[in-house]
Motif scaffolding. Structure first.
Motif, PDB file in Angstrom:
ATOM      1  N   UNK A 105       3.463  -0.995  12.081  1.00  0.00           N
ATOM      2  CA  UNK A 105       4.343  -1.956  11.407  1.00  0.00           C
ATOM      3  C   UNK A 105       5.201  -0.710   9.837  1.00  0.00           C
ATOM      4  N   UNK A 106       4.956   0.618   9.921  1.00  0.00           N
ATOM      5  CA  UNK A 106       5.478   0.975   8.761  1.00  0.00           C
ATOM      6  C   UNK A 106       5.542   1.696   7.782  1.00  0.00           C
ATOM      7  N   UNK A 107       3.703   0.995   7.135  1.00  0.00           N
ATOM      8  CA  UNK A 107       3.306   0.801   5.872  1.00  0.00           C
ATOM      9  C   UNK A 107       2.711   2.623   5.779  1.00  0.00           C
ATOM     10  N   UNK A 108       1.999   3.139   6.667  1.00  0.00           N
ATOM     11  CA  UNK A 108       1.378   4.685   6.000  1.00  0.00           C
ATOM     12  C   UNK A 108       2.626   5.797   6.022  1.00  0.00           C
ATOM     13  N   UNK A 109       1.564   6.253   4.888  1.00  0.00           N
ATOM     14  CA  UNK A 109       2.254   7.590   4.261  1.00  0.00           C
ATOM     15  C   UNK A 109       1.300   8.794   4.050  1.00  0.00           C
ATOM     16  N   UNK A 110       1.843  10.467   4.358  1.00  0.00           N
ATOM     17  CA  UNK A 110       0.887  11.263   4.402  1.00  0.00           C
ATOM     18  C   UNK A 110       1.758  12.057   2.737  1.00  0.00           C
ATOM     19  N   UNK A 111       1.517  12.120   1.717  1.00  0.00           N
ATOM     20  CA  UNK A 111       1.492  12.600   0.338  1.00  0.00           C
ATOM     21  C   UNK A 111       2.342  14.507   0.742  1.00  0.00           C
ATOM     22  N   UNK A 112       2.446  14.877  -0.103  1.00  0.00           N
ATOM     23  CA  UNK A 112       2.617  16.524   0.269  1.00  0.00           C
ATOM     24  C   UNK A 112       1.227  17.296   0.243  1.00  0.00           C
TER      25      UNK A 112
END
Length: 130
Positions: free
Chosen positions: A30-37
């Motif tokens: 659904x597009x909720x994922x995130x990976x930071x620097x």
């Protein structure tokens, strides 16, 4: 509303998740994922090999990050760290317990629902006194 501190708002915030693989996969699709620097994700997949310490660390990490507005946690996972979930009392990030595919939702274990019931019962008692 005197005496209340304003809640800081940002233009964008993340949703963090602590749940089983199927639940996380659904939210990632659904597009909720995130990976930071630093290559850190906003989710923790809990399986039979995940330790309670890892769940505790993820919960503490997600609840102290300033860019997270909501932490979704499967109720059966929340039961593993119930003492942390119940003692958490900040408005942001909000902690929401969700059901999983293999574990049905039990309202008697939901900390948010129990707080709401308490507040409404306290309000009804206070309004009866007026």
């Amino acid at each position: 509303m005197a005496g209340r501190t304003p809640i800081a708002t940002k233009s964008s915030a993340l949703i963090a998740m602590i749940a089983d693989e199927d639940t996380i996969t659904g939210f990632l699709l659904a597009g909720v994922g995130n990976v930071d620097l630093r290559r850190k994700t906003n989710y923790l997949i809990v399986d039979s090999k995940t330790t309670v310490k890892a769940i505790e660390d993820a919960f503490k990490d997600f609840t102290t990050k300033e860019d997270i507005a909501i932490v979704l946690i499967s109720q059966y996972v929340a039961n593993m760290i119930r003492f942390l979930v119940d003692s958490y009392n900040k408005p942001i990030p909000a902690i929401l317990e969700i059901p999983s595919k293999d574990h049905p939702y039990d309202p008697s274990h939901d900390s948010v629902l129990s707080r709401v019931k308490y507040l409404f019962s306290a309000e009804s008692v206070a309004s009866d006194r007026r």
